[in-house]
Write an enzyme that holds these catalytic residues in place. Structure first.
Site, PDB file in Angstrom:
ATOM      1  N   GLU A 201       0.820  -1.184   0.099  1.00 23.42           N
ATOM      2  CA  GLU A 201       0.010   0.137   0.037  1.00 23.42           C
ATOM      3  C   GLU A 201       0.980   1.373   0.142  1.00 23.42           C
ATOM      4  O   GLU A 201       1.675   1.539   0.920  1.00 23.42           O
ATOM      5  CB  GLU A 201      -0.878  -0.157   1.258  1.00 23.42           C
ATOM      6  CG  GLU A 201      -1.719   1.229   1.245  1.00 23.42           C
ATOM      7  CD  GLU A 201      -2.566   1.693   0.441  1.00 23.42           C
ATOM      8  OE1 GLU A 201      -3.469   1.220  -0.042  1.00 23.42           O
ATOM      9  OE2 GLU A 201      -2.439   2.912   0.005  1.00 23.42           O
ATOM     10  N   HIS A 443     -29.007 -10.949  24.874  1.00 24.86           N
ATOM     11  CA  HIS A 443     -27.799 -11.841  25.618  1.00 24.86           C
ATOM     12  C   HIS A 443     -27.957 -13.341  25.455  1.00 24.86           C
ATOM     13  O   HIS A 443     -29.105 -13.910  25.732  1.00 24.86           O
ATOM     14  CB  HIS A 443     -27.617 -11.247  27.135  1.00 24.86           C
ATOM     15  CG  HIS A 443     -26.575 -12.258  27.902  1.00 24.86           C
ATOM     16  ND1 HIS A 443     -25.311 -11.703  27.859  1.00 24.86           N
ATOM     17  CD2 HIS A 443     -26.832 -13.418  28.483  1.00 24.86           C
ATOM     18  CE1 HIS A 443     -24.567 -12.690  28.573  1.00 24.86           C
ATOM     19  NE2 HIS A 443     -25.472 -13.870  28.943  1.00 24.86           N
TER      20      HIS A 443
END
Ligand SMILES: Cc1cc2nc3c(=O)[nH]c(=O)nc-3n(C[C@H](O)[C@H](O)[C@H](O)COP(=O)(O)OP(=O)(O)OC[C@H]3O[C@@H](n4cnc5c(N)ncnc54)[C@H](O)[C@@H]3O)c2cc1C
Length: 465
Positions: A201, A443
């Site tokens: 990059e 949950h």
């Protein structure tokens, strides 16, 4: 001579921007014709989002099988037959393509095969012959991979995303040039399936523009899995020899590979789209110029998707198509807030974000307060065996309340592309942590990590402070 058929809406290009305009216009009762030179679905369906994610899922299955022993599930060490993966991808794409074709027919969209060109008077000529006139026209001819000098795409040694997604065998060693979303997805997928990957990059970080804490997690994961990441290194060319090639990068760096994947962005496909005499303007990079409602310089002509200089994402094309159709109907739509569209990157671990990163918020002059919660302490993540990652929330500092409106939500970890929705709503509604913190998260779920991070910003977290 008979007059060419007139439609309420003529669309040029049948990718996400074009087919969304056609479907949305038809849903509003408009008579619609759509010109497509190849296959409806465009880059996204045939050479982009869908095939790329399909192969990333192959990588995910591979990882799951490879890690099965840890769960007490006995499975042999997996190998990949990429030809079979390619066939499966083909089936998924074909099914969606047929579904889209059926939907367009059902909505009575006239699809015209051929290459459209816009002339004056909202007249679209197909392959230089058939003419269609639109009361409104949407240009949506998309984009093609950008290439770089010295790397001529030959489909064998030098590939773009188009060629990678058509491979039936994976190369042993690959250099991916470009650490943006597509480059990182390819690096992640190829590495998980056994290819030795070097990722190059030119800018100082992977996923430019993404929050630095998120990028750090991804870069660490890539490194741990053996991807050789180099940032801040421009490439200078390559030297082919005996079926391999050596890529030259940075100051004296070189790597010998079996293929180079050039992933340096996409350029708009506006060449030949406009005949003389239209008032539609194109900028020096080839993007069609539009105002915030996707209107071009020519009355009644809009441009959407990758053809205009906005984030090159399929869902941005969908949104722009809807804005253009609403505007054509005189419904005074709100322009898109491009700074608050969702971004999802399907690497392992996944990345998803919306709104301002901490650095961008600070640079924009905000006094910010942030909280981070790692997936490591989350029950569902432990059950999945995928604890790498975190959620980070950036909010404007508010003297009395501690944290004011949520400016950005940044996630890296398991299934975060499916969890960004709550953050997307929070940022777009300019909600505060106190408002969002009131909502209960199920949950055990991965989404508890977002809930915890927001609660912590109220000054009273349940599990983190
Ligand atoms: C590897 C890869 C992965 C990607 N992953 C994602 C992702 O996960 N999420 C995401 O949101 N985006 C992703 N994208 C980006 C996404 O594919 C594009 O943003 C999207 O396809 C743009 O839609 P569009 O309609 O503007 O153009 P396109 O999809 O390029 O479609 C344009 C269409 O117009 C046709 N056409 C061109 N010229 C003419 C003409 N003159 N006449 C008639 N027809 C014409 C073309 O044949 C094509 O079908 C990815 C892209 C790539 C390459």
């Amino acid at each position: 001579m008979t007059a060419p058929p007139t439609h309420d809406l003529v669309v040029v290009g049948g990718g996400p921007g074009g087919y969304a305009a056609a479907l949305y216009g038809a849903a509003a009762g408009l008579s619609v014709a759509m010109v497509e030179r190849d296959k409806v679905g465009g880059t996204c369906l045939h050479r982009g989002c869908i095939p790329a994610k399909e192969f990333l899922e192959t990588a995910s299955v591979f990882r799951t099988v490879a890690g099965a022993k840890e769960f007490g599930v006995q499975a042999e060490q997996p190998t990949v037959d990429f030809g079979v993966s390619q066939q499966r991808k083909g089936k998924v794409v074909d099914q969606l393509w047929k579904g889209l074709g059926g939907l367009l027919k059902k909505r009575r969209v006239t699809t015209v095969a051929g290459t459209g060109q816009l002339g004056p008077g909202r007249r679209v000529t197909v392959d230089g012959g058939t003419e269609l006139v639109g009361r409104h026209v949407v240009l949506a001819t998309g984009s093609v991979p950008r290439t770089i000098g010295g790397f001529e795409v030959d489909g064998r040694l030098v590939l773009t995303s188009d060629e990678v997604l058509a491979l039936d065998r994976l190369p042993g060693r690959v250099a991916v040039i470009g650490g943006g979303a597509i480059g990182c997805e390819f690096a992640s997928m190829l590495s998980d399936l056994g290819t030795q990957v070097t990722l190059l990059e030119a800018l100082p970080q992977l996923l430019p523009g993404c929050d630095a804490d998120v990028v750090e997690v991804l870069a660490r994961s890539f490194k741990r899995r053996g991807i050789d990441v180099h940032v801040g290194v421009p490439v200078h060319g390559h030297r082919p020899m005996d079926g391999t090639t050596t890529v030259l990068y940075g100051e004296g760096g070189q790597v010998t590979v079996d293929a180079v994947v050039v992933s340096v962005g996409r350029r708009p496909r506006s060449d030949g789209l406009l005949a003389a005499g239209t008032a539609v303007e194109v900028d020096d990079k080839g993007f069609v110029r539009v105002d915030p409602w996707c209107r071009t310089g020519e009355d009644g002509v809009y441009a959407v998707g990758d053809l205009i200089a906005t984030p090159q994402l399929a869902h941005v094309g969908f949104a722009e198509a809807m804005v253009a159709v609403q505007d054509a109907l005189g419904e005074q739509p709100l322009p898109i807030d491009y700074g608050r569209v969702p971004w999802c990157i399907y690497t392992f671990p996944e990345v998803a974000f919306v709104g301002l990163s901490e650095a961008a918020a600070t640079a924009a002059g905000h006094d910010v307060v942030t909280k981070k919660d790692p997936f490591g302490g989350n029950g569902r993540a432990l059950i999945l065996g995928e604890t790498e990652g975190l959620v980070k929330v950036v909010a404007a500092r508010d003297g009395a309340a501690g944290a004011g409106p949520i400016l950005g939500v940044h996630m890296v970890g398991p299934w975060v592309t499916e969890q960004l929705g709550a953050g997307h709503l929070a940022v777009n509604w300019e909600a505060t942590p106190a408002e969002v913190g009131r909502f209960v998260q199920p949950h055990p779920s991965l989404s508890e990590v977002f809930g915890e991070t927001v609660l912590a910003l109220t000054g009273r977290g349940l599990h983190i402070s």
